[in-house]
Enzyme design. Structure first.
Site, PDB file in Angstrom:
ATOM      1  N   LYS A  76       0.809  -1.219   0.000  1.00 27.24           N
ATOM      2  CA  LYS A  76       0.000   0.000   0.000  1.00 27.24           C
ATOM      3  C   LYS A  76       0.845   1.274   0.000  1.00 27.24           C
ATOM      4  O   LYS A  76       0.427   2.302  -0.538  1.00 27.24           O
ATOM      5  CB  LYS A  76      -0.905  -0.043   1.233  1.00 27.24           C
ATOM      6  CG  LYS A  76      -1.897   1.082   1.353  1.00 27.24           C
ATOM      7  CD  LYS A  76      -2.786   0.818   2.561  1.00 27.24           C
ATOM      8  CE  LYS A  76      -3.629   2.006   2.922  1.00 27.24           C
ATOM      9  NZ  LYS A  76      -4.440   1.711   4.134  1.00 27.24           N
ATOM     10  N   ASP A 198      -5.191   7.466  14.680  1.00 30.31           N
ATOM     11  CA  ASP A 198      -4.944   6.100  14.203  1.00 30.31           C
ATOM     12  C   ASP A 198      -3.466   5.757  14.372  1.00 30.31           C
ATOM     13  O   ASP A 198      -2.611   6.213  13.613  1.00 30.31           O
ATOM     14  CB  ASP A 198      -5.363   6.008  12.724  1.00 30.31           C
ATOM     15  CG  ASP A 198      -5.162   4.612  12.142  1.00 30.31           C
ATOM     16  OD1 ASP A 198      -4.502   3.760  12.779  1.00 30.31           O
ATOM     17  OD2 ASP A 198      -5.656   4.377  11.022  1.00 30.31           O
TER      18      ASP A 198
HETATM   19  P1  ADP Z   1      -1.644  -1.157  10.895  1.00 31.14           P
HETATM   20  O1  ADP Z   1      -2.838  -0.274  10.734  1.00 31.14           O
HETATM   21  O2  ADP Z   1      -0.350  -0.414  10.768  1.00 31.14           O
HETATM   22  O3  ADP Z   1      -1.713  -2.351  10.014  1.00 31.14           O
HETATM   23  P2  ADP Z   1      -2.710  -2.199  13.388  1.00 31.14           P
HETATM   24  O4  ADP Z   1      -3.776  -1.223  13.604  1.00 31.14           O
HETATM   25  O5  ADP Z   1      -3.083  -3.603  13.024  1.00 31.14           O
HETATM   26  O6  ADP Z   1      -1.594  -1.673  12.399  1.00 31.14           O
HETATM   27  O7  ADP Z   1      -1.835  -2.230  14.731  1.00 31.14           O
HETATM   28  C1  ADP Z   1      -0.760  -3.092  14.890  1.00 31.14           C
HETATM   29  C2  ADP Z   1       0.080  -2.624  16.067  1.00 31.14           C
HETATM   30  O8  ADP Z   1      -0.705  -2.639  17.253  1.00 31.14           O
HETATM   31  C3  ADP Z   1       1.276  -3.517  16.332  1.00 31.14           C
HETATM   32  O9  ADP Z   1       2.425  -2.717  16.591  1.00 31.14           O
HETATM   33  C4  ADP Z   1       0.879  -4.251  17.600  1.00 31.14           C
HETATM   34  O10 ADP Z   1       2.006  -4.616  18.392  1.00 31.14           O
HETATM   35  C5  ADP Z   1       0.042  -3.217  18.300  1.00 31.14           C
HETATM   36  N1  ADP Z   1      -0.859  -3.780  19.299  1.00 31.14           N
HETATM   37  C6  ADP Z   1      -1.838  -4.709  19.118  1.00 31.14           C
HETATM   38  N2  ADP Z   1      -2.450  -4.984  20.275  1.00 31.14           N
HETATM   39  C7  ADP Z   1      -1.848  -4.216  21.229  1.00 31.14           C
HETATM   40  C8  ADP Z   1      -2.026  -4.051  22.638  1.00 31.14           C
HETATM   41  N3  ADP Z   1      -2.946  -4.746  23.310  1.00 31.14           N
HETATM   42  N4  ADP Z   1      -1.224  -3.163  23.276  1.00 31.14           N
HETATM   43  C9  ADP Z   1      -0.290  -2.460  22.605  1.00 31.14           C
HETATM   44  N5  ADP Z   1      -0.072  -2.573  21.291  1.00 31.14           N
HETATM   45  C10 ADP Z   1      -0.841  -3.442  20.604  1.00 31.14           C
HETATM   46 MG    MG Z   2      -4.666   0.514  10.409  1.00 36.37          MG
END
Ligand code: ADP
Ligand code: MG
Length: 642
Positions: A76, A198
Site C-alpha cells: 500500500k 490512528d
Molecule cells: P496497521 O494499521 O499499521 O496495520 P494495526 O492497527 O493492526 O496496524 O496495529 C498493529 C500494532 O498494534 C502492532 O504494533 C501491535 O504490536 C500493536 N498492538 C496490538 N495490540 C496491542 C495491545 N494490546 N497493546 C499495545 N499494542 C498493541
Molecule cells: Mg490501520
C-alpha cells in the site's frame, strides 16, 4: 420491488498496510466476516516464486523471514506512486522497487514484476472469497477505505485493484470517515467536529473531520476532512524495536557488541516476538515476565514494569501528540466534540491517557480499534445499498442496562425506553472481608438474572485496600451519550481507585431480538421476581450468618445454654436455605426463607447485646486491633468471583 435484504450486499473492506479485513452490515448492524479458519485479520502479504503467486496472507506473512526476496509486504505504501517518489521513500524490505509503466513504481519479488495494485488485488480477491463463503452468495460490490491523504493517483490505483479482484469499488471512503461511521456519528441532529487518532504498527495518522448530519434529503451525513497529519514511519513496531534493543543490551548482546551480531536468527526472532508480546501484555497488566533462551548458554529472565515500557514508548507517543497539535492548528483550532481511537497501538493505556489529555475529551474506545475501519466501511455499504435498521437508531435505549450483583441477579441502572443521552449512578459494596478487587459485569436485558441477559462487557476495579465487607463504597456510573455509546465507570470512594469500560450496546442487536427479549421478560416475570428475591435474601442472610456466627463464638461462654442452643439451631436453618439457593434455587420457598431469617434475627438479640458489651470492655482495656493484613479475594456485591 426486491427488499433491501435480498439485494446483493455491498461489503466493506479495510485495505490496510499490514492487515486487511472485510465486514458487512445488515439488520443486526455491522460485523466482521471471518476467513476459513475463523481469522479476522488477513495479513496484506503476498509471496511469489518463479514469477507466480505462491502464498497469500498468513502463510506469506509467517514465512516472510524465510523468503525475504520473494515476499511483498506493505504494498500500500507504493500504490499510485511514481518510481521517483518510491525511490525517495526507500523500501526497507528485501524485495525490489523498479520502474514500471508510465513512470510508476513497480515491485519485484520471486521473479515477478507487479504494480502495487496487482498485489492489493490479490488481497481484495481473498477477502471477497471470505465474504462469499460466509454470506453464501456472490459479492461484486464493495466500499474500500483509503488513507485520508491519498491523492487522485493513489485512489485510482485502489479502484483498479478492486476491479482486478472482480469488485466494483462503489465508493472509496477515507479511513477516519469510516471510523466515525462505525460509531454512528452523523446520525444525530447536531453537527460535530471530531478527531480520529490512528496509531497502528507502522504508521500514524490523525485527521480532524467536520460532520454535518443528514438533513433528511437522503444524501446522508457529510464528512469533511479539515486537516490530516501523520508519519508513515511511526508505529508500534518502533516501540517493539526499542524494547528488543534494551533486552538485547541487557543480555550483554547489544548491537554494538560482536556477540549481538552473532545471535542466531531464530533467537533474534524469538526475542523480537517477545518484545512485542511483552508490550501487548503490559496494556492489561502492570508487569510482565520475560524468559527467553537465546542459545549458547544465554538466558534472559526478568520482569518488565509498565512504567519501564512507558518510558521507552514516551518519545514515540510524544511525536504523535505533536502531529495532533499540528493537525488541530491546520484545522483552525476548532472545539472538538469527540476523539475516535483506531489502530492496535491505541490499546496502550498511556496512549489513551495522553490523547484524552491533549484533546480534553474522553476518547471513544468502545469498538475494537483493529476492526473499526472495516465496520465503518460496511456501514457505508449498507447506506448505499439501502439496508435500514432505523428501529434501533431511535433516540431511546432499546433494552435496560445494568450490572450483575452477587448471586447473579441484575441491578438495572438505566431502564429500557429511557431517552438518550442518559445517565445513572448507584453505590455498591463488597460482600467478603478484605476483598482487593471487584469484578463488574455489564449486562443488557429485561430479565432479573444476569445469565438470562446479554453480556456487554466485563472489567475489574483493582488495588482496593483491604476493608471489611460492606465498607468499600463503589460508585458505578452509567452514561449513554447522544451516539448511543455507553461508558461505565466504577470508583471506590475511600481509596480513589477507578476503572472504566465503553461499549456500543446496540451492536449485534436486531429488532427481532429486542422483541424476543421483551416477550421473554413477560413470560418469566413471576419466576424471575422470585429468583431475584431469593438471591437478595441469600446475600443478606449470608452477611447476617457470618456476623452472628462470629459474635457467638466471642460471647458463647457468657450466654445462657438455652440461648446458645436456639441461635445455633436458627443459624443451621438459615445456612440450609443459603446452600439450597446455590444448589437448587427453584426448590427454595422464598417465604419460608424470609421467616427463617427473621427468626434468626430475633433469636440473636442476646448475642448482639453481649457482643456490644464485650467490645466496650475490650476497647477500654486495650488499643484497637489493626486491620488484618491477610487478603482474600472472593465475592462482593457487584459480582461474586465464583
Ligand atoms: P496497521 O494499521 O499499521 O496495520 P494495526 O492497527 O493492526 O496496524 O496495529 C498493529 C500494532 O498494534 C502492532 O504494533 C501491535 O504490536 C500493536 N498492538 C496490538 N495490540 C496491542 C495491545 N494490546 N497493546 C499495545 N499494542 C498493541
Ligand atoms: Mg490501520
Amino acid at each position: 420491488m426486491p427488499s433491501a435484504e435480498s439485494q446483493e450486499p455491498i461489503i466493506g473492506i479495510d485495505l490496510g498496510t499490514t492487515h486487511s479485513l472485510v465486514a458487512v452490515c445488515d439488520g443486526a448492524g455491522p460485523r466482521v466476516l471471518e476467513g476459513p479458519s475463523g481469522e479476522r485479520l488477513l495479513p496484506s502479504v503476498i509471496r511469489y516464486s518463479q514469477g507466480l503467486v505462491s502464498a497469500v496472507g498468513s502463510d506469506a506473512r509467517r514465512r516472510a523471514a524465510e523468503f525475504p526476496r520473494d515476499t511483498i509486504l506493505s504494498a500500500k505504501r507504493w500504490m499510485g506512486r511514481s518510481f521517483a517518489e518510491a525511490q525517495a521513500l526507500g523500501s526497507g524490505f528485501e524485495f525490489g522497487i523498479v520502474e514500471g509503466p508510465r513512470g510508476l513504481a513497480a515491485l519485484h519479488a520471486g521473479g515477478a514484476t507487479v504494480l502495487p495494485q496487482e498485489v492489493a488485488a490479490l488481497i481484495l480477491a481473498e477477502l471477497r472469497s471470505w465474504a462469499e463463503r460466509s454470506l453464501g452468495r456472490s459479492v461484486r460490490k464493495a466500499v474500500v477505505t483509503v488513507p485520508a491523504y491519498f491523492d487522485d493517483g493513489q485512489r485510482q490505483a485502489t479502484r483498479d485493484a478492486a476491479r482486478l479482484a472482480g469488485l466494483e469499488a462503489v465508493r472509496l471512503v477515507p479511513e477516519p470517515t469510516a471510523a466515525a461511521l462505525a460509531y454512528g456519528l452523523g446520525r444525530r441532529a447536531q453537527g460535530e467536529t471530531i478527531a480520529v487518532y490512528d496509531f497502528g504498527g507502522g504508521t500514524f495518522d490523525v485527521s480532524v473531520l467536520e460532520v454535518t448530519p443528514d438533513d433528511g434529503s437522503g444524501t446522508g451525513a457529510m464528512f469533511r476532512v479539515l486537516a490530516t497529519s501523520g508519519d508513515t514511519q511511526l508505529g508500534g513496531d518502533d516501540i517493539d524495536r526499542m524494547v528488543f534493543e534494551r533486552l538485547l543490551g541487557e543480555a550483554g548482546l547489544g548491537s554494538s557488541n560482536l556477540a549481538g551480531a552473532g545471535l542466531a536468527p531464530a533467537a533474534r526472532q524469538a526475542l523480537r516476538d517477545f518484545a512485542e508480546s511483552t508490550k501487548i501484555a503490559l496494556s492489561s497488566k502492570e508487569s510482565a515476565a520475560v524468559d527467553v533462551d537465546l542459545g549458547g548458554g544465554v538466558r534472559l529472565t526478568r520482569s518488565v514494569a509498565r512504567s519501564e515500557l512507558e518510558e521507552i514508548a514516551r518519545p514515540f507517543v510524544e511525536r504523535t501528540l505533536e502531529l495532533c497539535r499540528r493537525a488541530l492548528q491546520d484545522a483552525g483550532s476548532p472545539h472538538l466534540d469527540r476523539v475516535v481511537l483506531v489502530g492496535g497501538s491505541t490499546r496502550m493505556p498511556m496512549v489513551r491517557h495522553e490523547v484524552a489529555r491533549l484533546f480534553g475529551v474522553e476518547p471513544y474506545t468502545a469498538l475494537d480499534p483493529d476492526l473499526v475501519v472495516a465496520l465503518g466501511a460496511a456501514v457505508q455499504g449498507a447506506l448505499l445499498g439501502g439496508v435500514r435498521r432505523d428501529a434501533l437508531l431511535l433516540d431511546v435505549i432499546p433494552l435496560s442496562l445494568g450490572i450483575e450483583t452477587v448471586g447473579g441477579a441484575v441491578a438495572k441502572l438505566l431502564m429500557r425506553n429511557s431517552s438518550i443521552p442518559a445517565q445513572a449512578r448507584e453505590m455498591f459494596s463488597t460482600s467478603v472481608d478484605n476483598q482487593t478487587a471487584v469484578r463488574l459485569h455489564v449486562v443488557q436485558g429485561e430479565r432479573e438474572m444476569a445469565a438470562d441477559c446479554r453480556s456487554l462487557a466485563r472489567f475489574e476495579l483493582r488495588n482496593l485496600p483491604p476493608m471489611p465487607a460492606g465498607i468499600p463504597q463503589v460508585e458505578v456510573d452509567f452514561t449513554v451519550d447522544a451516539n448511543g455509546v455507553l461508558q461505565v465507570r466504577a470508583a471506590e470512594r475511600r481509596s480513589g481507585q477507578r476503572a472504566s469500560v465503553q461499549v456500543v450496546p446496540t451492536y449485534g442487536l436486531t429488532t427481532e431480538e429486542v422483541d424476543r427479549m421483551e416477550r421473554e421478560s413477560l413470560t418469566h416475570a413471576r419466576e424471575d421476581m422470585r429468583r431475584h428475591r431469593i438471591v437478595d435474601l441469600a446475600v443478606n442472610a449470608a452477611l447476617d450468618v457470618k456476623w452472628i456466627g462470629d459474635a457467638l463464638e466471642r460471647v458463647r461462654e457468657g450466654l445462657d445454654a438455652a440461648v446458645v442452643d436456639s441461635v445455633d439451631q436458627e443459624l443451621h436453618r438459615v445456612r440450609g436455605f443459603i446452600a439450597l439457593t446455590k444448589t437448587a434455587p427453584e426448590s427454595v420457598d422464598a417465604n419460608a426463607f424470609h421467616q427463617a431469617k427473621e427468626s434468626l434475627d430475633r433469636a440473636s438479640v442476646p448475642v448482639h447485646e453481649a457482643a456490644i458489651a464485650a467490645s466496650l470492655r475490650a476497647e477500654q482495656s486495650r488499643p484497637q486491633a489493626v486491620q488484618s493484613a491477610q487478603q482474600e479475594s472472593g465475592g462482593h456485591t457487584p459480582r461474586s468471583d465464583s
